[in-house]
Design a protein around this motif. Structure first.
Motif, short mmCIF file in Angstrom:
data_model
loop_
_atom_site.label_atom_id
_atom_site.label_comp_id
_atom_site.label_asym_id
_atom_site.label_seq_id
_atom_site.Cartn_x
_atom_site.Cartn_y
_atom_site.Cartn_z
N GLU A 215 11.34 -10.43 -7.87
CA GLU A 215 11.07 -11.24 -9.05
C GLU A 215 12.14 -11.02 -10.10
OE1 GLU A 215 7.13 -11.64 -10.42
OE2 GLU A 215 6.32 -11.80 -8.40
N TYR A 216 12.46 -12.11 -10.81
CA TYR A 216 13.46 -12.09 -11.87
C TYR A 216 12.84 -12.61 -13.15
CZ TYR A 216 16.47 -11.52 -7.88
OH TYR A 216 17.03 -11.04 -6.73
N ALA A 217 13.32 -12.12 -14.28
CA ALA A 217 12.78 -12.51 -15.59
C ALA A 217 13.50 -13.74 -16.13
CB ALA A 217 12.90 -11.34 -16.57
N GLY B 32 10.19 -25.11 -7.99
CA GLY B 32 11.36 -24.29 -7.69
C GLY B 32 12.30 -24.97 -6.72
N TYR B 33 12.86 -24.16 -5.82
CA TYR B 33 13.86 -24.64 -4.88
C TYR B 33 13.70 -23.90 -3.56
CZ TYR B 33 15.97 -26.24 -9.20
OH TYR B 33 16.19 -26.85 -10.41
N GLU C 128 14.42 -19.04 5.80
CA GLU C 128 14.32 -19.83 4.58
C GLU C 128 14.34 -18.92 3.36
OE1 GLU C 128 11.79 -23.63 3.65
OE2 GLU C 128 10.51 -21.85 3.46
N ARG C 129 14.90 -19.45 2.30
CA ARG C 129 14.89 -18.75 1.02
C ARG C 129 14.24 -19.67 0.00
NH1 ARG C 129 19.68 -15.33 -1.79
NH2 ARG C 129 18.34 -14.33 -3.30
N ARG C 130 13.32 -19.14 -0.79
CA ARG C 130 12.61 -19.93 -1.80
C ARG C 130 12.73 -19.28 -3.16
NH1 ARG C 130 8.90 -23.80 -0.40
NH2 ARG C 130 8.60 -24.07 1.84
N LEU C 131 12.88 -20.11 -4.17
CA LEU C 131 12.81 -19.69 -5.57
C LEU C 131 11.64 -20.44 -6.16
CD1 LEU C 131 16.58 -20.05 -6.56
CD2 LEU C 131 15.40 -17.97 -5.83
N THR D 270 10.97 -15.96 -12.02
CA THR D 270 11.18 -16.52 -10.69
C THR D 270 10.81 -15.50 -9.63
OG1 THR D 270 13.01 -17.87 -11.46
CG2 THR D 270 12.92 -17.44 -9.10
N ARG D 271 10.15 -15.97 -8.59
CA ARG D 271 9.90 -15.17 -7.40
C ARG D 271 10.87 -15.69 -6.33
NH1 ARG D 271 4.75 -15.85 -6.83
NH2 ARG D 271 4.30 -13.90 -7.89
#
Length: 158
Positions: free
Chosen positions: A8-10, A84-85, A105-108, A115-116
Motif C-alpha cells: 500500500e502507498y499513501a 484504479g488500473y 497481472e498487476r493492479r493498482l 493505493t493498494r
C-alpha cells in the motif's frame, strides 16, 4: 508457490501509475536493481523496458547456464479498471535459447486516500530437468525486484 504480493502507498492510483510509467523512474529502477537499461520506451500508459540484468547471486546450480548478465524485456500496458488500473505482468528473458517468463497481472486500486498495489502471477522456465527449480529461483528474484521497486516508489511518493 505463485507470486502474490500486496503493498500500500499513501498516494492515489493516478500518482503511483504516473511513476510506474515515467521513463526516468523506470531507468532509476533499473539502476537500483544493478541492471543496465538498454532501452526504455513509454507511450502513454504502455511501456517496454529492455535490461541487461546481472546474474550475481543466482543459485550455483544455475550459474553455469548464464553469463554475468541476461537480457530481460518487461512490458506493461495499463488500462483503467474501476477505481484504479491494471496491467498484464509480462517479463521475459532468453537464457541459452530457453525462455524464462513471468506472467500474471498487476493492479493498482484505491484504498482510502492511497493505493493498494497487487501483483499476482507465476514463473515458467522452459528447461528440461531444472525447470521447476529455476522457476522457484525466478519467483524469489521477482520478490527482490518488487521490494526494491517498493522502496523507490515510497521515496519518490514522499
Amino acid at each position: 508457490m505463485a507470486i502474490d504480493t500486496t503493498t500500500e502507498y499513501a498516494a492515489p492510483p493516478d500518482a503511483v501509475l504516473a511513476l510506474l510509467t515515467a521513463e526516468d523512474f523506470l531507468r532509476e529502477r533499473a539502476t537500483a536493481l544493478g541492471a543496465q537499461a538498454q532501452e526504455v520506451t513509454v507511450d502513454g500508459h504502455r511501456s517496454t523496458v529492455r535490461l541487461a540484468a546481472p546474474t550475481a547471486g543466482i543459485p550455483p546450480v544455475f550459474a553455469r547456464f548464464v553469463g554475468s548478465s541476461v537480457a530481460v524485456v518487461e512490458r506493461a500496458d495499463w488500462v483503467a479498471d474501476g477505481d484504479g488500473y491494471r496491467s498484464p505482468l509480462d517479463v521475459r528473458a532468453e537464457v541459452f535459447g530457453r525462455t524464462v517468463q513471468v506472467t500474471g497481472e498487476r493492479r493498482l486500486t484505491a484504498a482510502g486516500p492511497g493505493t493498494r498495489s497487487t501483483v499476482t502471477g507465476d514463473a515458467r522456465v522452459d528447461a528440461p530437468l531444472i525447470g521447476r527449480q529455476a522457476e522457484g529461483a525466478v519467483r524469489e528474484l521477482v520478490g527482490v525486484v518488487l521490494k526494491r521497486e517498493d522502496e523507490l516508489l515510497r521515496r519518490r511518493l514522499s
